[in-house]
Design a protein around this motif. Structure first.
Motif, PDB file in Angstrom:
ATOM      1  N   PRO A 164      -2.525 -46.486 -43.491  1.00 21.39           N
ATOM      2  CA  PRO A 164      -2.752 -47.904 -43.791  1.00 21.39           C
ATOM      3  C   PRO A 164      -2.085 -48.279 -45.102  1.00 21.39           C
ATOM      4  O   PRO A 164      -1.932 -47.449 -46.005  1.00 21.39           O
ATOM      5  N   ASP A 165      -1.662 -49.537 -45.188  1.00 13.25           N
ATOM      6  CA  ASP A 165      -1.032 -50.013 -46.418  1.00 13.25           C
ATOM      7  C   ASP A 165      -2.044 -50.173 -47.546  1.00 13.25           C
ATOM      8  O   ASP A 165      -1.694 -50.091 -48.723  1.00 13.25           O
ATOM      9  N   ALA A 166      -3.285 -50.418 -47.198  1.00 20.43           N
ATOM     10  CA  ALA A 166      -4.308 -50.697 -48.212  1.00 20.43           C
ATOM     11  C   ALA A 166      -4.704 -49.417 -48.949  1.00 20.43           C
ATOM     12  O   ALA A 166      -4.824 -48.348 -48.349  1.00 20.43           O
ATOM     13  N   PRO A 167      -4.915 -49.495 -50.263  1.00 21.53           N
ATOM     14  CA  PRO A 167      -5.364 -48.316 -51.016  1.00 21.53           C
ATOM     15  C   PRO A 167      -6.806 -47.970 -50.668  1.00 21.53           C
ATOM     16  O   PRO A 167      -7.598 -48.852 -50.325  1.00 21.53           O
ATOM     17  N   TRP A 168      -7.142 -46.696 -50.741  1.00 25.74           N
ATOM     18  CA  TRP A 168      -8.525 -46.272 -50.468  1.00 25.74           C
ATOM     19  C   TRP A 168      -8.810 -45.020 -51.294  1.00 25.74           C
ATOM     20  O   TRP A 168      -8.692 -43.899 -50.822  1.00 25.74           O
ATOM     21  N   THR A 169      -9.191 -45.239 -52.541  1.00 21.83           N
ATOM     22  CA  THR A 169      -9.537 -44.140 -53.448  1.00 21.83           C
ATOM     23  C   THR A 169     -11.043 -44.165 -53.672  1.00 21.83           C
ATOM     24  O   THR A 169     -11.521 -44.150 -54.802  1.00 21.83           O
ATOM     25  N   LEU A 192     -16.522 -54.457 -50.182  1.00 19.36           N
ATOM     26  CA  LEU A 192     -16.316 -53.082 -49.753  1.00 19.36           C
ATOM     27  C   LEU A 192     -15.970 -53.006 -48.278  1.00 19.36           C
ATOM     28  O   LEU A 192     -15.071 -52.247 -47.867  1.00 19.36           O
ATOM     29  N   GLU A 193     -16.639 -53.814 -47.442  1.00 17.77           N
ATOM     30  CA  GLU A 193     -16.357 -53.795 -46.012  1.00 17.77           C
ATOM     31  C   GLU A 193     -14.918 -54.213 -45.718  1.00 17.77           C
ATOM     32  O   GLU A 193     -14.247 -53.618 -44.868  1.00 17.77           O
ATOM     33  N   ALA A 194     -14.430 -55.231 -46.411  1.00 17.72           N
ATOM     34  CA  ALA A 194     -13.065 -55.684 -46.173  1.00 17.72           C
ATOM     35  C   ALA A 194     -12.055 -54.603 -46.529  1.00 17.72           C
ATOM     36  O   ALA A 194     -11.086 -54.361 -45.787  1.00 17.72           O
ATOM     37  N   LEU A 195     -12.264 -53.916 -47.641  1.00 20.44           N
ATOM     38  CA  LEU A 195     -11.345 -52.853 -48.035  1.00 20.44           C
ATOM     39  C   LEU A 195     -11.451 -51.660 -47.094  1.00 20.44           C
ATOM     40  O   LEU A 195     -10.450 -50.998 -46.799  1.00 20.44           O
ATOM     41  N   ARG A 196     -12.653 -51.383 -46.613  1.00 17.01           N
ATOM     42  CA  ARG A 196     -12.829 -50.283 -45.650  1.00 17.01           C
ATOM     43  C   ARG A 196     -12.099 -50.568 -44.347  1.00 17.01           C
ATOM     44  O   ARG A 196     -11.416 -49.695 -43.800  1.00 17.01           O
ATOM     45  N   HIS A 285      -9.939 -60.338 -45.646  1.00 16.77           N
ATOM     46  CA  HIS A 285      -9.313 -59.550 -46.700  1.00 16.77           C
ATOM     47  C   HIS A 285      -8.566 -60.467 -47.655  1.00 16.77           C
ATOM     48  O   HIS A 285      -7.962 -61.462 -47.237  1.00 16.77           O
ATOM     49  N   PHE A 286      -8.575 -60.132 -48.945  1.00 13.03           N
ATOM     50  CA  PHE A 286      -7.983 -61.030 -49.941  1.00 13.03           C
ATOM     51  C   PHE A 286      -6.464 -61.107 -49.840  1.00 13.03           C
ATOM     52  O   PHE A 286      -5.858 -62.051 -50.345  1.00 13.03           O
ATOM     53  N   GLU A 287      -5.816 -60.149 -49.164  1.00 16.84           N
ATOM     54  CA  GLU A 287      -4.371 -60.196 -48.963  1.00 16.84           C
ATOM     55  C   GLU A 287      -3.992 -60.323 -47.492  1.00 16.84           C
ATOM     56  O   GLU A 287      -3.062 -61.060 -47.143  1.00 16.84           O
ATOM     57  N   LEU A 288      -4.702 -59.628 -46.620  1.00 18.88           N
ATOM     58  CA  LEU A 288      -4.345 -59.584 -45.202  1.00 18.88           C
ATOM     59  C   LEU A 288      -4.941 -60.723 -44.401  1.00 18.88           C
ATOM     60  O   LEU A 288      -4.526 -60.953 -43.257  1.00 18.88           O
ATOM     61  N   GLY A 289      -5.912 -61.433 -44.942  1.00 16.23           N
ATOM     62  CA  GLY A 289      -6.579 -62.486 -44.191  1.00 16.23           C
ATOM     63  C   GLY A 289      -7.627 -61.922 -43.248  1.00 16.23           C
ATOM     64  O   GLY A 289      -8.187 -60.849 -43.490  1.00 16.23           O
ATOM     65  N   PRO A 290      -7.906 -62.599 -42.117  1.00 15.94           N
ATOM     66  CA  PRO A 290      -8.929 -62.112 -41.181  1.00 15.94           C
ATOM     67  C   PRO A 290      -8.465 -60.831 -40.473  1.00 15.94           C
ATOM     68  O   PRO A 290      -7.396 -60.807 -39.856  1.00 15.94           O
ATOM     69  N   ILE A 291      -9.260 -59.791 -40.563  1.00 24.26           N
ATOM     70  CA  ILE A 291      -8.947 -58.507 -39.929  1.00 24.26           C
ATOM     71  C   ILE A 291     -10.208 -57.952 -39.288  1.00 24.26           C
ATOM     72  O   ILE A 291     -11.322 -58.398 -39.576  1.00 24.26           O
TER      73      ILE A 291
END
Length: 344
Positions: A164-169, A192-196, A285-291
């Motif tokens: 995935p393009d999104a970071p997950w640390t 947290l849910e959006a980033l997950r 999501h703050f960058e991807l929009g609705p996911i």
């Protein structure tokens, strides 16, 4: 149980879903600048010299040689290989700390207690004594132990052809209950849910159901050891991975937000007029929009344009493949001809 996060200005919910700015909280959380209240999670401890070899014999991951401070994820499966528990595990050299969703805590504690037999282990639900907070950074929290998510660089086998393009640390930090964390900026559970979701990270409470097997959710990557000794459900793990295909597969959906209607967990996923799956988690999501994450039938064409039905609105959905239709059959065993078939 009420947490001290709920007393913060703007807090909505307990634990808080947000503090008035969900998208801004996402940015802060993604940048490692905020923490999330996870006080609704359960904390279980196992002590005794047999604790790691015992857990190794019961669950899907190889944890017998887990070194102090090392994090792992392991699954408790039923005899048919279906998901029962997803366990986040870290050992401090004397105690194994098991982090699970709150609803699973009493069930897991009781089951483990029944399985002790004559082994030198003691199982205790410590949820009343400790809280958990989530973070994607390294804040100087008063940690008892810290579990670091092995999802993106897991030791197991992944079916995904890309990352995935999104970071997950992501980490979960165990702290003494009611510890003063007021100096740390907070983000809500929606952030947290959006980033997950953007990280394709499955969660048992959302992506799992009574039929789920780990292969469908790409959970072999972080929580299953394919060559360890026997454990409950291992036959299904080996058979599907080596000879078969998981009947369903996890996808991420990029949703059309032009109608102003959002999908929710449980929304049907359609291909034409046929229902081919269900949304399991949805977020803005703050960058991807609705996911969203969804579990769909294996046979669904990865290139197909899908539709999500939310109330009476049909939302266009583009797939991002996580588990491909050809996942499994890793042994590449040639198919034998049917008995009596005539060769030409």
């Amino acid at each position: 149980m009420s947490s001290n996060f709920s007393a913060r200005p703007g807090a909505v919910g307990d634990p808080p879903q947000h503090y008035g700015n969900p998208l801004g909280e996402q940015r802060a959380l993604a940048n490692g600048e905020a923490i999330v209240d996870l006080s609704d999670r359960a904390v279980i401890t196992i002590t005794g010299p047999d604790r790691l070899t015992w857990l190794d014999s019961l669950t899907s991951q190889s944890v017998a040689r887990l070194v102090p401070g090392e994090s792992a994820e392991t699954l408790l499966l039923d005899p048919s290989g279906r998901l029962e528990q997803a366990i986040r595990l870290v050992d401090d050299g004397e105690t194994a700390w098991l982090l699970v969703d709150a609803a699973e805590g009493p069930t897991l504690t009781a089951w483990l207690d029944r399985m002790r037999f004559m082994l030198r282990v003691e199982v205790v639900d410590r949820s009343a004594d400790f809280d958990t907070v989530g973070t994607l950074g390294s804040p100087d929290l008063p940690a008892v132990v810290t579990w670091r998510d092995p999802w993106l660089d897991g030791p197991g086998h992944t079916y995904a052809a890309s990352r995935p393009d999104a970071p997950w640390t992501y980490s979960e930090v165990v702290v003494v209950r009611d510890a003063d964390l007021s100096a740390f900026p907070a983000a809500g559970s929606l952030a947290l849910e959006a980033l997950r979701v953007a990280a394709w990270r499955p969660r048992l409470a959302t992506e799992g159901d009574e039929k789920s097997i780990p292969h469908e959710l790409d959970w072999l990557r972080s929580a299953v050891h394919l060559s360890k000794g026997c454990y409950r459900g291992q036959e299904t793990i080996a058979k599907v991975h080596n000879l078969g295909h998981p009947p369903r597969r996890l996808v991420m959906l990029h949703l059309d937000g032009s109608e102003g209607v959002h999908a929710v967990a449980g929304s049907p996923v359609l291909f034409g007029d046929a229902e081919v799956g269900r949304v399991t988690s949805a977020a803005l999501h703050f960058e991807l929009g609705p996911i969203a994450l969804a579990v769909v039938k294996r046979s669904v064409d990865p290139a197909a344009d899908l539709v999500v039905k939310a109330d009476d609105t049909f939302i266009a959905a583009a797939q991002e493949v996580i588990v491909p239709p050809d996942a499994g059959a890793a042994a590449n065993v040639p198919r034998l001809p049917r008995l009596g078939a005539v060769r030409r």
